[in-house]
Scaffold this motif. Structure first.
Motif, PDB file in Angstrom:
ATOM      1  N   CYS A  66     100.761  84.013 114.013  1.00  0.00           N
ATOM      2  CA  CYS A  66      99.642  82.959 114.360  1.00  0.00           C
ATOM      3  C   CYS A  66      98.361  83.340 113.593  1.00  0.00           C
ATOM      4  CB  CYS A  66      99.426  83.000 116.063  1.00  0.00           C
ATOM      5  SG  CYS A  66     100.713  82.354 116.977  1.00  0.00           S
ATOM      6  N   LYS A  67      98.255  84.566 113.232  1.00  0.00           N
ATOM      7  CA  LYS A  67      96.899  84.804 112.504  1.00  0.00           C
ATOM      8  C   LYS A  67      96.889  84.747 111.005  1.00  0.00           C
ATOM      9  CE  LYS A  67      95.824  88.230 116.220  1.00  0.00           C
ATOM     10  NZ  LYS A  67      95.552  89.762 116.673  1.00  0.00           N
ATOM     11  N   THR A  68      98.037  84.362 110.557  1.00  0.00           N
ATOM     12  CA  THR A  68      98.289  84.112 108.975  1.00  0.00           C
ATOM     13  C   THR A  68      97.182  83.004 108.596  1.00  0.00           C
ATOM     14  OG1 THR A  68     100.476  84.776 109.044  1.00  0.00           O
ATOM     15  CG2 THR A  68      99.762  83.670 107.308  1.00  0.00           C
ATOM     16  N   ASN A  69      96.556  83.333 107.445  1.00  0.00           N
ATOM     17  CA  ASN A  69      95.940  82.012 106.689  1.00  0.00           C
ATOM     18  C   ASN A  69      96.648  81.450 106.100  1.00  0.00           C
ATOM     19  OD1 ASN A  69      94.229  80.473 105.185  1.00  0.00           O
ATOM     20  ND2 ASN A  69      92.842  82.008 104.709  1.00  0.00           N
ATOM     21  N   ILE A  81      93.390  74.013 116.880  1.00  0.00           N
ATOM     22  CA  ILE A  81      93.268  73.390 115.667  1.00  0.00           C
ATOM     23  C   ILE A  81      91.584  73.392 115.184  1.00  0.00           C
ATOM     24  CG2 ILE A  81      93.228  71.112 114.510  1.00  0.00           C
ATOM     25  CD1 ILE A  81      95.446  70.359 116.750  1.00  0.00           C
ATOM     26  N   ILE A  82      90.811  73.232 115.833  1.00  0.00           N
ATOM     27  CA  ILE A  82      89.540  73.377 115.508  1.00  0.00           C
ATOM     28  C   ILE A  82      89.021  74.565 114.965  1.00  0.00           C
ATOM     29  CG2 ILE A  82      86.935  73.009 116.106  1.00  0.00           C
ATOM     30  CD1 ILE A  82      87.714  70.811 118.300  1.00  0.00           C
ATOM     31  N   SER A  83      89.451  75.748 115.814  1.00  0.00           N
ATOM     32  CA  SER A  83      89.075  76.987 115.522  1.00  0.00           C
ATOM     33  C   SER A  83      89.760  77.473 114.088  1.00  0.00           C
ATOM     34  CB  SER A  83      89.848  78.141 116.341  1.00  0.00           C
ATOM     35  OG  SER A  83      89.722  79.418 115.875  1.00  0.00           O
ATOM     36  N   GLN A  84      90.945  76.956 113.653  1.00  0.00           N
ATOM     37  CA  GLN A  84      91.531  77.301 112.490  1.00  0.00           C
ATOM     38  C   GLN A  84      90.928  76.243 111.339  1.00  0.00           C
ATOM     39  OE1 GLN A  84      95.648  75.585 111.909  1.00  0.00           O
ATOM     40  NE2 GLN A  84      96.390  77.151 110.399  1.00  0.00           N
ATOM     41  N   TYR A  85      90.486  75.433 111.715  1.00  0.00           N
ATOM     42  CA  TYR A  85      89.570  74.391 110.595  1.00  0.00           C
ATOM     43  C   TYR A  85      88.622  75.040 110.302  1.00  0.00           C
ATOM     44  CZ  TYR A  85      87.382  70.508 108.367  1.00  0.00           C
ATOM     45  OH  TYR A  85      86.684  69.692 107.304  1.00  0.00           O
ATOM     46  N   VAL A  86      87.854  75.649 111.132  1.00  0.00           N
ATOM     47  CA  VAL A  86      86.573  76.320 110.607  1.00  0.00           C
ATOM     48  C   VAL A  86      86.661  77.762 109.979  1.00  0.00           C
ATOM     49  CG1 VAL A  86      84.248  77.363 111.770  1.00  0.00           C
ATOM     50  CG2 VAL A  86      85.383  75.134 112.646  1.00  0.00           C
ATOM     51  N   ASP A  87      87.726  78.463 110.374  1.00  0.00           N
ATOM     52  CA  ASP A  87      87.955  79.760 110.295  1.00  0.00           C
ATOM     53  C   ASP A  87      88.673  79.721 108.748  1.00  0.00           C
ATOM     54  OD1 ASP A  87      86.697  80.817 112.379  1.00  0.00           O
ATOM     55  OD2 ASP A  87      88.789  81.173 113.462  1.00  0.00           O
ATOM     56  N   THR A  88      89.488  78.809 108.519  1.00  0.00           N
ATOM     57  CA  THR A  88      90.392  79.011 107.258  1.00  0.00           C
ATOM     58  C   THR A  88      90.585  77.930 106.472  1.00  0.00           C
ATOM     59  OG1 THR A  88      92.487  78.492 108.395  1.00  0.00           O
ATOM     60  CG2 THR A  88      91.548  80.869 108.388  1.00  0.00           C
ATOM     61  N   ARG A 120      88.842  74.704 106.243  1.00  0.00           N
ATOM     62  CA  ARG A 120      87.543  74.321 105.313  1.00  0.00           C
ATOM     63  C   ARG A 120      87.187  75.167 104.258  1.00  0.00           C
ATOM     64  NH1 ARG A 120      82.182  72.988 108.646  1.00  0.00           N
ATOM     65  NH2 ARG A 120      82.263  75.200 108.813  1.00  0.00           N
ATOM     66  N   PRO A 121      87.249  76.491 104.551  1.00  0.00           N
ATOM     67  CA  PRO A 121      86.917  77.637 103.319  1.00  0.00           C
ATOM     68  C   PRO A 121      87.807  77.486 102.283  1.00  0.00           C
ATOM     69  CG  PRO A 121      86.508  78.465 105.734  1.00  0.00           C
ATOM     70  CD  PRO A 121      87.213  77.255 105.822  1.00  0.00           C
ATOM     71  N   ALA A 122      89.190  77.290 102.587  1.00  0.00           N
ATOM     72  CA  ALA A 122      90.254  77.245 101.887  1.00  0.00           C
ATOM     73  C   ALA A 122      90.102  75.978 100.864  1.00  0.00           C
ATOM     74  CB  ALA A 122      91.632  77.532 102.268  1.00  0.00           C
ATOM     75  N   HIS A 123      89.681  74.940 101.583  1.00  0.00           N
ATOM     76  CA  HIS A 123      89.573  73.725 100.738  1.00  0.00           C
ATOM     77  C   HIS A 123      88.523  73.683  99.956  1.00  0.00           C
ATOM     78  CE1 HIS A 123      89.841  69.260 100.287  1.00  0.00           C
ATOM     79  NE2 HIS A 123      88.472  69.397  99.940  1.00  0.00           N
ATOM     80  N   GLU A 124      87.452  74.302 100.409  1.00  0.00           N
ATOM     81  CA  GLU A 124      86.346  74.547  99.331  1.00  0.00           C
ATOM     82  C   GLU A 124      86.487  75.479  98.240  1.00  0.00           C
ATOM     83  OE1 GLU A 124      82.930  75.531 101.821  1.00  0.00           O
ATOM     84  OE2 GLU A 124      82.847  73.305 102.688  1.00  0.00           O
ATOM     85  N   GLN A 125      87.354  76.540  98.124  1.00  0.00           N
ATOM     86  CA  GLN A 125      87.509  77.488  97.331  1.00  0.00           C
ATOM     87  C   GLN A 125      88.821  77.396  96.381  1.00  0.00           C
ATOM     88  OE1 GLN A 125      88.298  81.324  98.998  1.00  0.00           O
ATOM     89  NE2 GLN A 125      88.368  82.469  97.206  1.00  0.00           N
ATOM     90  N   PHE A 126      89.631  76.511  97.002  1.00  0.00           N
ATOM     91  CA  PHE A 126      90.997  76.397  96.101  1.00  0.00           C
ATOM     92  C   PHE A 126      91.335  74.997  95.892  1.00  0.00           C
ATOM     93  CE2 PHE A 126      91.673  80.240  99.023  1.00  0.00           C
ATOM     94  CZ  PHE A 126      91.558  81.177  97.873  1.00  0.00           C
ATOM     95  N   ILE A 127      91.323  74.187  96.917  1.00  0.00           N
ATOM     96  CA  ILE A 127      91.609  72.785  96.696  1.00  0.00           C
ATOM     97  C   ILE A 127      90.614  71.908  96.007  1.00  0.00           C
ATOM     98  CG2 ILE A 127      92.635  70.819  97.790  1.00  0.00           C
ATOM     99  CD1 ILE A 127      93.493  72.764 100.262  1.00  0.00           C
ATOM    100  N   GLU A 128      89.447  71.794  96.742  1.00  0.00           N
ATOM    101  CA  GLU A 128      88.661  70.951  95.764  1.00  0.00           C
ATOM    102  C   GLU A 128      88.254  71.046  94.592  1.00  0.00           C
ATOM    103  OE1 GLU A 128      85.876  67.508  95.650  1.00  0.00           O
ATOM    104  OE2 GLU A 128      87.312  68.176  97.304  1.00  0.00           O
TER     105      GLU A 128
END
Length: 208
Positions: A54-57, A156-163, A165-173
């Motif tokens: 469950c803790k995997t990013n 869902i909200i916790s995962q969005y904030v923690d992993t 959104r940061p991943a989207h900004e770092q890798f996807i966008e």
């Protein structure tokens, strides 16, 4: 059959990638098209407990077995059949079963990070990025994960904030720059989707 045409479809979580994939799939004869999703290639985590899994990013490149993904794309390109993994989102692990995928004339390669990974990008003939506003993406993600993946709103909200959104900004966008086509607002952009379907049908006709 000539060499398959590989169409990459990427974009953020909830951007509308699946809607576009399904629309393309429905407009092309089933015998001529198949889909391989990067999400099916999350690493096997059988050695971990459920709590650890469950803790995997799951939005980080390290979460994916990209070596196997690339190997399977190359096999399909060479006309070979693959055994695609099946991922179970409720237990956060692969199932023991696989699904056989035969090479087709059109092969859609879909996933969050398929443009981020150069090894995948280099195997794609057309790259389509689905660009949708963040507020729409998070609402779609909430509805999908609660309905289809048995998730709670808090998780869902916790995962969005923690992993997510940061991943989207770092890798996807940043990977958007590699796209040949950018589709705004996902499957709601009917004009863009219809143009893509027309182009794909044209390529299919030329490939026969």
């Amino acid at each position: 059959m000539k060499k398959p045409i590989f169409i990459g479809i990427s974009g953020g979580s909830g951007s509308g990638k699946t809607t576009i994939v399904n629309r393309i799939y429905s407009e092309v004869p089933e015998k001529s098209i198949c889909i391989i999703e990067h999400d099916a290639y999350y690493k096997d985590q059988s050695e971990l407990t459920y709590e650890q899994r469950c803790k995997t990013n799951y939005d980080h490149p390290f979460a994916f077995d990209t070596d196997l993904f690339v190997e399977h794309i190359k096999k399909l390109k060479d006309g070979e059949t693959i055994d695609k993994p099946i991922y179970d989102y409720e237990i956060h692990n692969r199932k023991k079963e696989n699904v056989m995928v035969e090479p087709k004339e059109i092969i859609i390669v879909e996933g969050l990070l398929v443009f981020y990974e150069e090894r995948i990008r280099d195997l794609l003939d057309i790259k389509i990025f689905v660009d949708t506003d963040a507020d729409i993406r998070i609402m779609r993600r909430i509805m999908r994960d609660m309905k289809e993946r048995g998730r709670t709103l808090d998780s869902i909200i916790s995962q969005y904030v923690d992993t997510v959104r940061p991943a989207h900004e770092q890798f996807i966008e940043p990977s958007k720059k590699y796209a040949d086509i950018i589709v705004t607002e996902g499957g709601n952009n009917l004009v863009a989707v219809d143009l893509m379907v027309t182009k794909i049908k044209s390529l299919l006709y030329k490939n026969q």
